[in-house]
Design an enzyme around this catalytic site. Sequence first.
Site, PDB file in Angstrom:
ATOM      1  N   ASP A   1     -70.974  12.335  66.660  1.00  0.00           N
ATOM      2  CA  ASP A   1     -69.781  13.136  66.397  1.00  0.00           C
ATOM      3  C   ASP A   1     -68.558  12.253  66.615  1.00  0.00           C
ATOM      4  O   ASP A   1     -68.508  11.510  67.605  1.00  0.00           O
ATOM      5  CB  ASP A   1     -69.751  14.307  67.410  1.00  0.00           C
ATOM      6  CG  ASP A   1     -69.100  15.560  66.837  1.00  0.00           C
ATOM      7  OD1 ASP A   1     -68.319  15.436  65.879  1.00  0.00           O
ATOM      8  OD2 ASP A   1     -69.360  16.655  67.372  1.00  0.00           O
TER       9      ASP A   1
ATOM     10  N   HIS B   1     -61.947  10.833  60.889  1.00  0.00           N
ATOM     11  CA  HIS B   1     -62.317  11.841  61.885  1.00  0.00           C
ATOM     12  C   HIS B   1     -63.788  11.767  62.269  1.00  0.00           C
ATOM     13  O   HIS B   1     -64.200  12.399  63.234  1.00  0.00           O
ATOM     14  CB  HIS B   1     -61.967  13.240  61.368  1.00  0.00           C
ATOM     15  CG  HIS B   1     -60.483  13.464  61.326  1.00  0.00           C
ATOM     16  ND1 HIS B   1     -59.791  14.097  62.331  1.00  0.00           N
ATOM     17  CD2 HIS B   1     -59.549  13.077  60.425  1.00  0.00           C
ATOM     18  CE1 HIS B   1     -58.500  14.114  62.044  1.00  0.00           C
ATOM     19  NE2 HIS B   1     -58.329  13.501  60.893  1.00  0.00           N
TER      20      HIS B   1
HETATM   21  P1  ADQ Z   1     -65.762  19.188  63.266  1.00  0.00           P
HETATM   22  O1  ADQ Z   1     -67.035  18.513  62.884  1.00  0.00           O
HETATM   23  O2  ADQ Z   1     -65.456  20.453  62.572  1.00  0.00           O
HETATM   24  O3  ADQ Z   1     -64.522  18.199  63.153  1.00  0.00           O
HETATM   25  P2  ADQ Z   1     -65.072  19.740  66.150  1.00  0.00           P
HETATM   26  O4  ADQ Z   1     -64.254  18.623  66.646  1.00  0.00           O
HETATM   27  O5  ADQ Z   1     -66.036  20.242  67.165  1.00  0.00           O
HETATM   28  O6  ADQ Z   1     -65.942  19.415  64.878  1.00  0.00           O
HETATM   29  O7  ADQ Z   1     -64.096  20.903  65.758  1.00  0.00           O
HETATM   30  C1  ADQ Z   1     -64.589  22.148  65.405  1.00  0.00           C
HETATM   31  C2  ADQ Z   1     -63.481  23.177  65.528  1.00  0.00           C
HETATM   32  O8  ADQ Z   1     -63.927  24.347  64.864  1.00  0.00           O
HETATM   33  C3  ADQ Z   1     -63.141  23.543  66.955  1.00  0.00           C
HETATM   34  O9  ADQ Z   1     -61.753  23.668  67.075  1.00  0.00           O
HETATM   35  C4  ADQ Z   1     -63.835  24.883  67.137  1.00  0.00           C
HETATM   36  O10 ADQ Z   1     -63.180  25.776  67.998  1.00  0.00           O
HETATM   37  C5  ADQ Z   1     -63.823  25.435  65.734  1.00  0.00           C
HETATM   38  N1  ADQ Z   1     -64.975  26.333  65.584  1.00  0.00           N
HETATM   39  C6  ADQ Z   1     -66.278  26.019  65.633  1.00  0.00           C
HETATM   40  N2  ADQ Z   1     -67.028  27.128  65.532  1.00  0.00           N
HETATM   41  C7  ADQ Z   1     -66.179  28.163  65.430  1.00  0.00           C
HETATM   42  C8  ADQ Z   1     -66.348  29.573  65.298  1.00  0.00           C
HETATM   43  N3  ADQ Z   1     -67.543  30.148  65.262  1.00  0.00           N
HETATM   44  N4  ADQ Z   1     -65.244  30.338  65.208  1.00  0.00           N
HETATM   45  C9  ADQ Z   1     -64.017  29.767  65.236  1.00  0.00           C
HETATM   46  N5  ADQ Z   1     -63.813  28.458  65.380  1.00  0.00           N
HETATM   47  C10 ADQ Z   1     -64.869  27.655  65.454  1.00  0.00           C
HETATM   48  C11 ADQ Z   1     -64.342  16.848  62.713  1.00  0.00           C
HETATM   49  C12 ADQ Z   1     -65.230  15.787  63.372  1.00  0.00           C
HETATM   50  C13 ADQ Z   1     -65.109  15.858  64.883  1.00  0.00           C
HETATM   51  C14 ADQ Z   1     -63.645  15.713  65.292  1.00  0.00           C
HETATM   52  C15 ADQ Z   1     -62.757  16.653  64.499  1.00  0.00           C
HETATM   53  C16 ADQ Z   1     -61.292  16.350  64.723  1.00  0.00           C
HETATM   54  O11 ADQ Z   1     -66.588  15.972  62.976  1.00  0.00           O
HETATM   55  O12 ADQ Z   1     -65.877  14.845  65.503  1.00  0.00           O
HETATM   56  O13 ADQ Z   1     -63.513  15.995  66.672  1.00  0.00           O
HETATM   57  O14 ADQ Z   1     -62.993  16.540  63.094  1.00  0.00           O
HETATM   58  O15 ADQ Z   1     -61.015  15.019  64.449  1.00  0.00           O
END
Ligand code: ADQ
Length: 477
Positions: A365, A157
Amino acid sequence: MSRLIVVSNRVSAPVDPAGGSVGGLAMALAAALRKYHGLWFGWSGETVDTFTGELKVEDRAGVSVGLVDLEAQDVDEYYNGYANKTLWPLFHHRVDLTAYERSYGEGYERVNRRFAEVLEPLIEPDDIIWVHDYHLIPLARDLRRLGVRNRIGFFLHTPWPVRQLLVTLPHHRRLVESMFDYDLVGFHTREWLDLFRDYVAAEAGGTLTGNDGMAAFGRRVQGGVFPIGIDVDGFLQACNSPLGVRTYDRMLSSTAFRSLIVGVDRLDYSKGLEERLLGYEQFLKDNPAIRSEVLLLQVTPISRDEVDTYQDMRGRLDSLAGRINGAYAEMDWQPIRYLNRTYRRDQLAGIYRAARVGLVTPLRDGMNLVAKEYVCAQNPEDPGVLILSRFAGAAAEMTAALIVNPFSREELSDAIQRALTMPLAERRQRWSALMQVVRDTDVSTWRDAYVSALRQVEIDPAGTAAPGGPGSGRTRV
Ligand code: ADQ
């Protein structure tokens, strides 16, 4: 149809499928398991004095879940240590934050071995096994040693790092070699897969084939690109739900006709939060005439707080937000609302929809699901503008966003100014193109593409039983 076994460090299948949950991975995997039936296996999040290997099985909203407790030392060395102090920073190119300690590596190997030992008796001959993320890279090797011949796939990921940085990791070859015990290794983007292939060719002396196959360490593995996405229909429903609509209305009235800019990210140095605040400060400085018409809502739940680097960063962000507010606020306006909390998915959808600009500016990312959520939540008649870092995996597909270099304050400032003044026709045009990408890469497309590639991948007749292990010398066709 054969069962799917998903393995990840934490099993975060949501109890309420519509509820809020931090981490795109959780929603994506729960969706996959509901479709394919099977089991989601991982650490319970609990610690015990002595590891017993006892498996707890439960049902969570239609998802069968297998949980195992770990020892406190496991959590320190494997999770907080090797996974989050070694591999996470290294894979995000933060060699300056990467800590190498022999005990971390030992803990990492021990926990992967323990996972394999608890999981192995549950595996039926037809099952396919899908292992997730950097915590569990050697798991296939340990399962092969126990004689498991099933198809096993791995999906990363995070980004894969450039070879010149990966070689700073002690025993990097051993780590990469263990990826050749999988049948399929998947990445979000062509760039991450190409970086992996570069290591295989240049460092491991392997050979590459045209269809993303690789041979090295006496074995073969198939590579693949599988861009993850969001549950588009579920997110649209969240947006139109009563709470989604109420949150949207609440945001509009609380912004008092000002243009809202939104950032939503876990508190992590890879997300570029300090750089983002500095870029926003630059915008405030560059645009005195319009600055009080704008406000930034930065929603940042605390994560990995046991790791010092995260605590330090939290302190720096608090003071940066405070300094900018102190310098620019007026009696009836603050330029930044900075919140350390999580929201339900429907609330987040309402917040996104109320925002004229989505600011997604990670320094590196794997994909970034917030970019896709922001686009999905927009009103097609009057959509907001996505500002997206070129260093997010999402930038490979979401080219209709305003693509920025998040290391440059000036570039961030210019992009914010451009987004806020963008004509409606251009906003609509960009949004349509972005929404098409969000639909094309829906989470169900991602999981179906991965699972079907794993079912079809050609099995290496050389066998993958590690030398010396109980299964060694047997082929696994
Ligand atoms: P993350 O690094 O966690 O994931 P991301 O893909 O942006 O990053 O996903 C974050 C998730 O958390 C989103 O669904 C978002 O809505 C949720 N989130 C963030 N802040 C929040 C809040 N305050 N309240 C509720 N929900 C919140 C890792 C990798 C990424 C990759 C994903 C999936 O780092 O690059 O896209 O896995 O593979």
